[in-house]
Motif scaffolding. Sequence first.
Motif, PDB file in Angstrom:
ATOM      1  N   GLY A   1     -21.839 -15.832   7.819  1.00  0.00           N
ATOM      2  CA  GLY A   1     -23.069 -16.733   8.406  1.00  0.00           C
ATOM      3  C   GLY A   1     -23.009 -18.112   8.747  1.00  0.00           C
ATOM      4  N   LYS A   2     -24.297 -18.530   9.517  1.00  0.00           N
ATOM      5  CA  LYS A   2     -24.279 -19.763   9.882  1.00  0.00           C
ATOM      6  C   LYS A   2     -25.602 -20.420   9.378  1.00  0.00           C
ATOM      7  N   VAL A   3     -25.673 -21.666   9.633  1.00  0.00           N
ATOM      8  CA  VAL A   3     -26.822 -22.369   9.288  1.00  0.00           C
ATOM      9  C   VAL A   3     -28.159 -21.925  10.032  1.00  0.00           C
ATOM     10  N   THR A   4     -27.776 -21.593  11.309  1.00  0.00           N
ATOM     11  CA  THR A   4     -28.999 -21.103  11.897  1.00  0.00           C
ATOM     12  C   THR A   4     -29.325 -19.773  11.475  1.00  0.00           C
ATOM     13  N   ASP A   5     -28.494 -18.884  10.743  1.00  0.00           N
ATOM     14  CA  ASP A   5     -29.119 -17.751  10.289  1.00  0.00           C
ATOM     15  C   ASP A   5     -30.286 -17.983   9.329  1.00  0.00           C
TER      16      ASP A   5
ATOM     17  N   LYS B   1     -23.196 -31.098   1.873  1.00  0.00           N
ATOM     18  CA  LYS B   1     -22.308 -31.973   2.311  1.00  0.00           C
ATOM     19  C   LYS B   1     -23.019 -33.203   3.063  1.00  0.00           C
ATOM     20  N   ARG B   2     -24.572 -32.849   3.123  1.00  0.00           N
ATOM     21  CA  ARG B   2     -25.393 -34.099   3.718  1.00  0.00           C
ATOM     22  C   ARG B   2     -26.373 -34.643   2.737  1.00  0.00           C
ATOM     23  N   ILE B   3     -26.680 -33.650   1.655  1.00  0.00           N
ATOM     24  CA  ILE B   3     -27.676 -34.331   0.608  1.00  0.00           C
ATOM     25  C   ILE B   3     -27.087 -34.061  -0.617  1.00  0.00           C
TER      26      ILE B   3
ATOM     27  N   ARG C   1     -26.174 -18.908   2.151  1.00  0.00           N
ATOM     28  CA  ARG C   1     -24.749 -19.698   1.387  1.00  0.00           C
ATOM     29  C   ARG C   1     -24.205 -20.785   2.492  1.00  0.00           C
ATOM     30  N   ALA C   2     -24.456 -20.394   3.799  1.00  0.00           N
ATOM     31  CA  ALA C   2     -24.159 -21.388   4.956  1.00  0.00           C
ATOM     32  C   ALA C   2     -24.832 -22.750   4.769  1.00  0.00           C
ATOM     33  N   PHE C   3     -26.354 -22.377   4.590  1.00  0.00           N
ATOM     34  CA  PHE C   3     -27.163 -23.398   4.609  1.00  0.00           C
ATOM     35  C   PHE C   3     -26.902 -24.412   3.364  1.00  0.00           C
ATOM     36  N   ALA C   4     -26.796 -23.741   2.242  1.00  0.00           N
ATOM     37  CA  ALA C   4     -26.545 -24.595   1.057  1.00  0.00           C
ATOM     38  C   ALA C   4     -25.311 -25.426   1.274  1.00  0.00           C
ATOM     39  N   THR C   5     -24.180 -24.674   1.712  1.00  0.00           N
ATOM     40  CA  THR C   5     -22.923 -25.310   1.860  1.00  0.00           C
ATOM     41  C   THR C   5     -23.118 -26.840   2.970  1.00  0.00           C
TER      42      THR C   5
ATOM     43  N   ILE D   1     -31.355 -25.786  -1.435  1.00  0.00           N
ATOM     44  CA  ILE D   1     -30.982 -27.053  -1.467  1.00  0.00           C
ATOM     45  C   ILE D   1     -30.858 -27.440  -2.998  1.00  0.00           C
ATOM     46  N   THR D   2     -32.317 -27.103  -3.559  1.00  0.00           N
ATOM     47  CA  THR D   2     -32.177 -27.479  -5.013  1.00  0.00           C
ATOM     48  C   THR D   2     -31.368 -26.510  -5.661  1.00  0.00           C
TER      49      THR D   2
END
Length: 521
Positions: free
Chosen positions: A258-262, A100-102, A92-96, A137-138
Amino acid sequence: MESTIFSLLPPILAIAMVLITRRVLLSLGVGIVSAALLLQEFSPLETLQSLWTAFQLSFWDEGFNAYNVFILLFILSLGVITALVALSGGSRAFATWAMKRIKTRRGAKLLTAFIGILIFIDDYFNALAVGQIARPITDSHKISRAKLAYFIDSTSAPVCVVSPISSWGAYLISLLGGIFTTYAIVAYTPLEAFVLMAPMNYYVVAAIAMVFFVAVTDFDLFAMKSHERRALETGQLYDPEKDVAGELKEEFPIHNYGKVTDLVLPIVTLIVATVIAMLVTGNQAGGSWNLFTIFENTDVPKSLLIGGLSGVVVALFLYLRQFGKNPQADVSLIGTAFISGVRSMMPAVLILIFAWALTYLISELQTGEYLAGIVSNNNIPEWILPALLFLLTAVMAFSTGTSWGSFGILIPIGADIAMAVNPELLLPVLSAVLAGAVFGDHCSPISDTTIMSATGAGSNLYDHVTTQLPYAIISAIIATVGYLTLGFTGSAWIGLGVVVLLLVLLFTFWTAKEKVQAQAS
């Protein structure tokens, strides 16, 4: 029944049933039983013995079958990593973060295509690793899982087959070495020949160009169009009523701690540990740190398993690190995550075991040898050889579900024909064999790389095959015209020029059509 036209029946039956019933395991099972019956001339007891042998060999082949078992364990480890990353909130953190960037669907598709090309070490590794990275991402941009599977499949084997620093490159260079020794070829080394063959692989050129065109535009054909429309309009990225491998069922709470690093650290660990293990096992077996020697001798399944287990350990550590900070963290959920991760990958594991069993029985029926004999036993005009070998290899890979097996059979035969007819056709003919094997592999629902691509994307296998097929066929038609041009002109560069021209015309026509439709609406 061996090496006769009847040897084509089991793969044709299995593939036809997949397309008609959409039930993959049932279809593979029918293909397996029919192959065993033909092999043993319908003797009940001997047929049962063949069936037992076909499935047993996935785990025990004159000893422990480490290759297959390690591949299966690697698939399961990826399911566990996915579950642990979801449990920790990393997905979830990575998708968020990615949203924001893609910010566009085009950006998400292009990123997936580029990642697919960059991870070129091994096709299995590519299929599952790219899926792990790109899926959040997708998903966030409502790109269907069928399209993600297409991107994965069309940037795994096509890149590996032209990359000398890959498991595919090492295998093919070793095959070329044997051919060059047989025919005393000294004009170039096997490595130089492999590099020279890359621009002659017209299917790869067309397939990769097609991927980027699809990523940049909405070049959605037939079934792909309906999948993309459903994803955009309803948010359903796949049909929930169909069997989807690699998709987690939410059996545990997913929180916002969670964090992106997770997500990033387990995947980076997976990649780094796998690459290091490939280098070490290749050095141990080959006795040299030369990269080509390493990739020729590396133990890919063992390296993948080491990478997968390393990723599991890191993902588990990152979740345990949340204890004391996250009130929702619970030790009992770890077991739930492990079970959920394994369960999500079981459809892929079962399909792969069935596909391996069918591949073994097809090899016993000598289906490949029968197809190869069609060419080698007839006088074929010189100019048609590259196109004919391309199509024949495609049929073989489609029917047998193995591109490597097609390489092993048709590369020596193609070399023998080329050296007898015109030695200058050697590299073009061998390039056509490589291209045809990848094309047939793309179209075949019994191919292990097709299965792995669907698994990595979290797509239903039938949906992946049917949505990818139009793009593969268009690329193959363009490649065939290129090989016919090569045969007529004797120039590989003119053939490549024709391929590029046809791609430009296709893309220009589609772009103009889209503009007209946009203006009309």
